[in-house]
Design a protein around this motif. Structure first.
Motif, PDB file in Angstrom:
ATOM      1  N   TYR A  33       7.229  28.130  24.903  1.00 51.78           N
ATOM      2  CA  TYR A  33       8.333  28.755  24.196  1.00 51.78           C
ATOM      3  C   TYR A  33       9.440  27.759  23.899  1.00 51.78           C
ATOM      4  O   TYR A  33       9.806  26.939  24.740  1.00 51.78           O
ATOM      5  CB  TYR A  33       8.891  29.937  24.996  1.00 51.78           C
ATOM      6  CG  TYR A  33       7.887  31.039  25.134  1.00 51.78           C
ATOM      7  CD1 TYR A  33       7.602  31.867  24.065  1.00 51.78           C
ATOM      8  CD2 TYR A  33       7.198  31.226  26.329  1.00 51.78           C
ATOM      9  CE1 TYR A  33       6.653  32.873  24.184  1.00 51.78           C
ATOM     10  CE2 TYR A  33       6.245  32.223  26.452  1.00 51.78           C
ATOM     11  CZ  TYR A  33       5.978  33.045  25.378  1.00 51.78           C
ATOM     12  OH  TYR A  33       5.045  34.019  25.486  1.00 51.78           O
ATOM     13  N   PHE A  34       9.958  27.843  22.689  1.00 48.13           N
ATOM     14  CA  PHE A  34      11.080  27.011  22.265  1.00 48.13           C
ATOM     15  C   PHE A  34      12.357  27.829  22.413  1.00 48.13           C
ATOM     16  O   PHE A  34      12.431  28.962  21.943  1.00 48.13           O
ATOM     17  CB  PHE A  34      10.895  26.577  20.808  1.00 48.13           C
ATOM     18  CG  PHE A  34      12.066  25.838  20.226  1.00 48.13           C
ATOM     19  CD1 PHE A  34      12.203  24.467  20.423  1.00 48.13           C
ATOM     20  CD2 PHE A  34      13.030  26.511  19.487  1.00 48.13           C
ATOM     21  CE1 PHE A  34      13.278  23.779  19.890  1.00 48.13           C
ATOM     22  CE2 PHE A  34      14.112  25.835  18.951  1.00 48.13           C
ATOM     23  CZ  PHE A  34      14.233  24.467  19.160  1.00 48.13           C
ATOM     24  N   VAL A  35      13.346  27.255  23.075  1.00 43.97           N
ATOM     25  CA  VAL A  35      14.610  27.949  23.281  1.00 43.97           C
ATOM     26  C   VAL A  35      15.558  27.596  22.143  1.00 43.97           C
ATOM     27  O   VAL A  35      15.888  26.429  21.933  1.00 43.97           O
ATOM     28  CB  VAL A  35      15.246  27.572  24.630  1.00 43.97           C
ATOM     29  CG1 VAL A  35      16.541  28.352  24.838  1.00 43.97           C
ATOM     30  CG2 VAL A  35      14.271  27.847  25.768  1.00 43.97           C
ATOM     31  N   CYS A  36      15.989  28.586  21.401  1.00 45.29           N
ATOM     32  CA  CYS A  36      16.883  28.360  20.267  1.00 45.29           C
ATOM     33  C   CYS A  36      18.245  27.876  20.751  1.00 45.29           C
ATOM     34  O   CYS A  36      18.675  28.194  21.868  1.00 45.29           O
ATOM     35  CB  CYS A  36      17.045  29.641  19.455  1.00 45.29           C
ATOM     36  SG  CYS A  36      15.485  30.330  18.836  1.00 45.29           S
ATOM     37  N   CYS A  42      14.099  33.129  22.015  1.00 43.00           N
ATOM     38  CA  CYS A  42      13.058  32.130  22.238  1.00 43.00           C
ATOM     39  C   CYS A  42      11.903  32.443  21.292  1.00 43.00           C
ATOM     40  O   CYS A  42      11.575  33.610  21.062  1.00 43.00           O
ATOM     41  CB  CYS A  42      12.557  32.176  23.686  1.00 43.00           C
ATOM     42  SG  CYS A  42      13.819  31.793  24.912  1.00 43.00           S
ATOM     43  N   VAL A  43      11.310  31.391  20.768  1.00 43.28           N
ATOM     44  CA  VAL A  43      10.183  31.594  19.847  1.00 43.28           C
ATOM     45  C   VAL A  43       8.997  30.770  20.332  1.00 43.28           C
ATOM     46  O   VAL A  43       9.163  29.757  21.015  1.00 43.28           O
ATOM     47  CB  VAL A  43      10.556  31.188  18.403  1.00 43.28           C
ATOM     48  CG1 VAL A  43      11.694  32.031  17.874  1.00 43.28           C
ATOM     49  CG2 VAL A  43      10.904  29.706  18.306  1.00 43.28           C
ATOM     50  N   VAL A  48       7.656  26.771  15.479  1.00 43.22           N
ATOM     51  CA  VAL A  48       8.553  25.638  15.284  1.00 43.22           C
ATOM     52  C   VAL A  48       8.007  24.759  14.163  1.00 43.22           C
ATOM     53  O   VAL A  48       6.814  24.487  14.105  1.00 43.22           O
ATOM     54  CB  VAL A  48       8.702  24.826  16.589  1.00 43.22           C
ATOM     55  CG1 VAL A  48       9.577  23.597  16.363  1.00 43.22           C
ATOM     56  CG2 VAL A  48       9.285  25.701  17.691  1.00 43.22           C
ATOM     57  N   CYS A  49       8.882  24.360  13.269  1.00 42.49           N
ATOM     58  CA  CYS A  49       8.505  23.500  12.125  1.00 42.49           C
ATOM     59  C   CYS A  49       7.512  24.187  11.193  1.00 42.49           C
ATOM     60  O   CYS A  49       6.611  23.544  10.647  1.00 42.49           O
ATOM     61  CB  CYS A  49       7.938  22.168  12.604  1.00 42.49           C
ATOM     62  SG  CYS A  49       9.099  21.175  13.565  1.00 42.49           S
ATOM     63  N   ASN A  54      13.091  30.940  12.280  1.00 46.43           N
ATOM     64  CA  ASN A  54      12.753  32.018  13.203  1.00 46.43           C
ATOM     65  C   ASN A  54      13.852  32.259  14.229  1.00 46.43           C
ATOM     66  O   ASN A  54      13.963  33.362  14.771  1.00 46.43           O
ATOM     67  CB  ASN A  54      11.444  31.700  13.931  1.00 46.43           C
ATOM     68  CG  ASN A  54      10.274  31.549  12.979  1.00 46.43           C
ATOM     69  OD1 ASN A  54       9.799  32.511  12.407  1.00 46.43           O
ATOM     70  ND2 ASN A  54       9.811  30.315  12.788  1.00 46.43           N
ATOM     71  N   CYS A  55      14.640  31.242  14.515  1.00 49.80           N
ATOM     72  CA  CYS A  55      15.713  31.396  15.492  1.00 49.80           C
ATOM     73  C   CYS A  55      16.934  32.103  14.915  1.00 49.80           C
ATOM     74  O   CYS A  55      17.689  32.742  15.632  1.00 49.80           O
ATOM     75  CB  CYS A  55      16.142  30.026  16.034  1.00 49.80           C
ATOM     76  SG  CYS A  55      14.996  29.317  17.230  1.00 49.80           S
TER      77      CYS A  55
END
Length: 221
Positions: A33-36, A42-43, A48-49, A54-55
């Motif tokens: 998960y990527f934290v905005c 979180c997405v 991402v990219c 999305n954030c």
């Protein structure tokens, strides 16, 4: 996100970062998960990219190198669409930039050559026309008169082509400079562009007709 909460097995957090450890269907523990940057959402890293915000704050796309961001709208387009000859950004920033901006005459060499040849063609053919016109009355035969007239016509045609080259070079170097890309459509539909295009065509046709006539006259004596 319900799926994230269901498979989460651990969380590490402090004032600088937040990491979720999750268990996949193969019982492999990963952080996917990527934290905005807004710390609200979180997405999944698959988002991402992907050219989609999305954030909500654009942080999932900020550090990516696979896209180009339009200057005015901030719209993201694939990097492959930059400098492809098609306008994908409304402000034309994907085509009108330092890397791929268009000019009427590409390169300094072509600009200089056009200025020099155009200037010499205008000056030289103007002198030839003045000289030939002043000597037409002194022609003693019809053949000499026809030869002199056709040579004068060739000078007229080359003079017009020289005017075309000189005008194009001056517009490119003095008027548009680096701004031609954004003014391309306006220029190509303008009266000035149409006029010099017509002059160039007329000049070429006059020269071609006169040279063909001169060759015929000399061939038959």
């Amino acid at each position: 996100q319900w799926y994230q909460r269901r498979v989460r097995v651990g969380t590490i957090a402090n004032n600088e970062y937040l990491v979720f450890f999750t268990r996949s269907h193969e019982n492999i523990y990963t952080n996917k998960y990527f934290v905005c940057d807004n710390l609200i959402k979180c997405v999944d890293y698959s988002q991402v990219c992907d050219l989609v915000d999305n954030c909500g704050d654009g942080s999932d796309e900020n550090a990516c190198t696979n896209h180009f961001r339009c200057n005015s709208s901030g719209r993201l387009i694939p990097k492959t669409k930059k400098c492809d000859g098609l306008y994908d950004c409304f402000d034309m920033s994907d085509e009108c930039n330092d890397e791929c901006s268009r000019e009427i005459l590409e390169g300094s060499f072509l600009k200089v050559i056009s200025l020099v040849i155009g200037g010499l063609a205008v000056l030289a053919n103007l002198l030839i026309m003045m000289k030939n016109i002043s000597t037409l009355k002194r022609c003693t035969s019809s053949v000499a008169l026809i030869n002199k007239s056709l040579i004068t016509l060739i000078s007229v045609g080359d003079f017009l082509v020289g005017c075309y080259l000189l005008t194009i070079a001056m517009f490119d170097t003095a008027v548009f400079k680096k701004g031609y890309c954004r003014a391309q459509v306006e220029w190509m539909t303008s009266f000035q562009c149409s006029t010099i295009g017509v002059l160039s065509t007329i000049g070429s046709q006059i020269s071609l007709f006169a040279m063909a006539g001169l060759s015929t006259v000399r061939l038959h004596g």
